[in-house]
Design a protein around this motif. Sequence first.
Motif, PDB file in Angstrom:
ATOM      1  N   GLY A  21       0.781  -1.224   0.000  1.00 24.44           N
ATOM      2  CA  GLY A  21       0.000   0.000   0.000  1.00 24.44           C
ATOM      3  C   GLY A  21       0.813   1.275   0.000  1.00 24.44           C
ATOM      4  O   GLY A  21       0.273   2.360   0.236  1.00 24.44           O
ATOM      5  N   TRP A  22       2.120   1.164  -0.278  1.00 19.66           N
ATOM      6  CA  TRP A  22       2.964   2.356  -0.296  1.00 19.66           C
ATOM      7  C   TRP A  22       2.751   3.174  -1.557  1.00 19.66           C
ATOM      8  O   TRP A  22       2.926   4.393  -1.550  1.00 19.66           O
ATOM      9  CB  TRP A  22       4.435   1.955  -0.175  1.00 19.66           C
ATOM     10  N   ILE A  23       2.420   2.521  -2.643  1.00 21.48           N
ATOM     11  CA  ILE A  23       2.094   3.197  -3.891  1.00 21.48           C
ATOM     12  C   ILE A  23       0.777   2.627  -4.407  1.00 21.48           C
ATOM     13  O   ILE A  23       0.342   1.553  -3.976  1.00 21.48           O
ATOM     14  CB  ILE A  23       3.191   3.029  -4.968  1.00 21.48           C
ATOM     15  N   GLU A  24       0.142   3.351  -5.308  1.00 16.20           N
ATOM     16  CA  GLU A  24      -1.156   2.925  -5.820  1.00 16.20           C
ATOM     17  C   GLU A  24      -1.005   2.329  -7.219  1.00 16.20           C
ATOM     18  O   GLU A  24      -0.718   3.038  -8.189  1.00 16.20           O
ATOM     19  CB  GLU A  24      -2.128   4.112  -5.880  1.00 16.20           C
ATOM     20  N   ILE A  25      -1.144   1.003  -7.291  1.00 13.49           N
ATOM     21  CA  ILE A  25      -1.198   0.300  -8.564  1.00 13.49           C
ATOM     22  C   ILE A  25      -2.462  -0.550  -8.534  1.00 13.49           C
ATOM     23  O   ILE A  25      -2.493  -1.609  -7.911  1.00 13.49           O
ATOM     24  CB  ILE A  25       0.032  -0.582  -8.812  1.00 13.49           C
ATOM     25  N   SER A  26      -3.498  -0.073  -9.169  1.00 15.19           N
ATOM     26  CA  SER A  26      -4.762  -0.800  -9.168  1.00 15.19           C
ATOM     27  C   SER A  26      -4.711  -1.933 -10.182  1.00 15.19           C
ATOM     28  O   SER A  26      -3.902  -1.922 -11.120  1.00 15.19           O
ATOM     29  CB  SER A  26      -5.920   0.154  -9.500  1.00 15.19           C
ATOM     30  N   SER A  27      -5.540  -2.923  -9.960  1.00 15.01           N
ATOM     31  CA  SER A  27      -5.628  -4.020 -10.917  1.00 15.01           C
ATOM     32  C   SER A  27      -6.230  -3.507 -12.221  1.00 15.01           C
ATOM     33  O   SER A  27      -7.214  -2.771 -12.218  1.00 15.01           O
ATOM     34  CB  SER A  27      -6.486  -5.154 -10.353  1.00 15.01           C
ATOM     35  N   PHE A  28      -5.611  -3.855 -13.317  1.00 15.29           N
ATOM     36  CA  PHE A  28      -6.073  -3.388 -14.619  1.00 15.29           C
ATOM     37  C   PHE A  28      -6.430  -4.594 -15.483  1.00 15.29           C
ATOM     38  O   PHE A  28      -5.853  -5.679 -15.334  1.00 15.29           O
ATOM     39  CB  PHE A  28      -5.002  -2.521 -15.308  1.00 15.29           C
ATOM     40  N   PRO A  29      -7.388  -4.436 -16.380  1.00 21.25           N
ATOM     41  CA  PRO A  29      -7.816  -5.560 -17.214  1.00 21.25           C
ATOM     42  C   PRO A  29      -6.716  -6.018 -18.160  1.00 21.25           C
ATOM     43  O   PRO A  29      -5.827  -5.235 -18.533  1.00 21.25           O
ATOM     44  CB  PRO A  29      -9.015  -4.995 -17.985  1.00 21.25           C
ATOM     45  N   ARG A  30      -6.794  -7.281 -18.555  1.00 19.27           N
ATOM     46  CA  ARG A  30      -5.796  -7.828 -19.464  1.00 19.27           C
ATOM     47  C   ARG A  30      -5.788  -7.085 -20.793  1.00 19.27           C
ATOM     48  O   ARG A  30      -4.737  -6.916 -21.419  1.00 19.27           O
ATOM     49  CB  ARG A  30      -6.069  -9.313 -19.688  1.00 19.27           C
ATOM     50  N   ALA A  31      -6.970  -6.645 -21.217  1.00 20.47           N
ATOM     51  CA  ALA A  31      -7.060  -5.920 -22.492  1.00 20.47           C
ATOM     52  C   ALA A  31      -6.231  -4.640 -22.455  1.00 20.47           C
ATOM     53  O   ALA A  31      -5.594  -4.260 -23.443  1.00 20.47           O
ATOM     54  CB  ALA A  31      -8.520  -5.595 -22.814  1.00 20.47           C
ATOM     55  N   ALA A  32      -6.234  -3.953 -21.292  1.00 21.68           N
ATOM     56  CA  ALA A  32      -5.452  -2.719 -21.167  1.00 21.68           C
ATOM     57  C   ALA A  32      -3.960  -3.019 -21.234  1.00 21.68           C
ATOM     58  O   ALA A  32      -3.196  -2.257 -21.844  1.00 21.68           O
ATOM     59  CB  ALA A  32      -5.794  -2.023 -19.864  1.00 21.68           C
ATOM     60  N   ALA A  33      -3.554  -4.133 -20.616  1.00 22.45           N
ATOM     61  CA  ALA A  33      -2.143  -4.516 -20.662  1.00 22.45           C
ATOM     62  C   ALA A  33      -1.716  -4.872 -22.081  1.00 22.45           C
ATOM     63  O   ALA A  33      -0.632  -4.487 -22.537  1.00 22.45           O
ATOM     64  CB  ALA A  33      -1.892  -5.687 -19.722  1.00 22.45           C
TER      65      ALA A  33
END
Length: 301
Positions: A57-69
């Motif tokens: 929780g030190w930085i914000e990396i939200s889960s992103f959809p595979r399509a975005a990746a």
Amino acid sequence: MNLSRSVLGSVFCAFFVVSYFINKYVLSVLKFTYPTLFQGWQTFIGALLLLVSGKLGWIEISSFPRAAALAWLPGSVLFVGNIYAGSRALSRLLLCFCVCMQPIPFFFTLHNASEVISLLILKVTHRERMSWMKVFSVNLLLASAINLPIYDPQFDAGGYIWALAHILCVGAYRVFQKKASHLSDLEQQYINYVFSVLLLAFAAHPTGDLFAALDFPFLMSYEFHSGCCASALLGFFLLLATVKLRSALPLEHCGAWVFLAKVLTSGLSPLVFKIEVNPETLCCILCSLGGEALSVYSEKA
């Protein structure tokens, strides 16, 4: 507020300068010129630290959809081309330079020409208009990059070809990042790091870096181990400082801090490393810095 921004910019400059000096030390003084391994190590540590920091929780990396990746993969390909070609260019230029010479100002002069590539792509694809000041600054950047190899007394064609590939990748990546993604900067970089680790790991054997590194004379030395660890950690902290700077300041102010960091790195480098330049190459360096200063000012005007 102004004090906090100044502190943030100063921290960014400090990480920028020290990061370049550490990389210079490993590449030039120790002569570890194996980009797949060196960049693979840096991106592996960067990906690991981003993952751990996100989990804690030190930085914000939200889960992103595979399509975005998957949509971001062209950007990752350009990123790998950027870091690999940049390292190849530095390693080739370091081989043609004596150990006492300092290529960091030369590298910045060539790197700044990536702004020309970005603007050409935007001009062709989006018909963006430029002010006269922007056009003049771009011409200064281009002229400096073109004349640098012409007046380089130890010209190496291979090094400058890799530098050209680096410039093209950086320019195209900047446009792709600006126009083609809804991911955050940290999410983009996490995908870049993971993709780079996989691709560079597969490329280490075909390029010959894997077995050539076994004959590296400083492989077991404390200096080499500490330099590699420092380069990876400083690269990660520089990324965080850059993201924080972009989120806290307007674009033109970020550009001003990047320019200041380059000036500090180029100006302090003779105090750390020996440097030899002739009047023509010095003129190229100064013209490139002047062009970048005008480019930053044109964004504000």
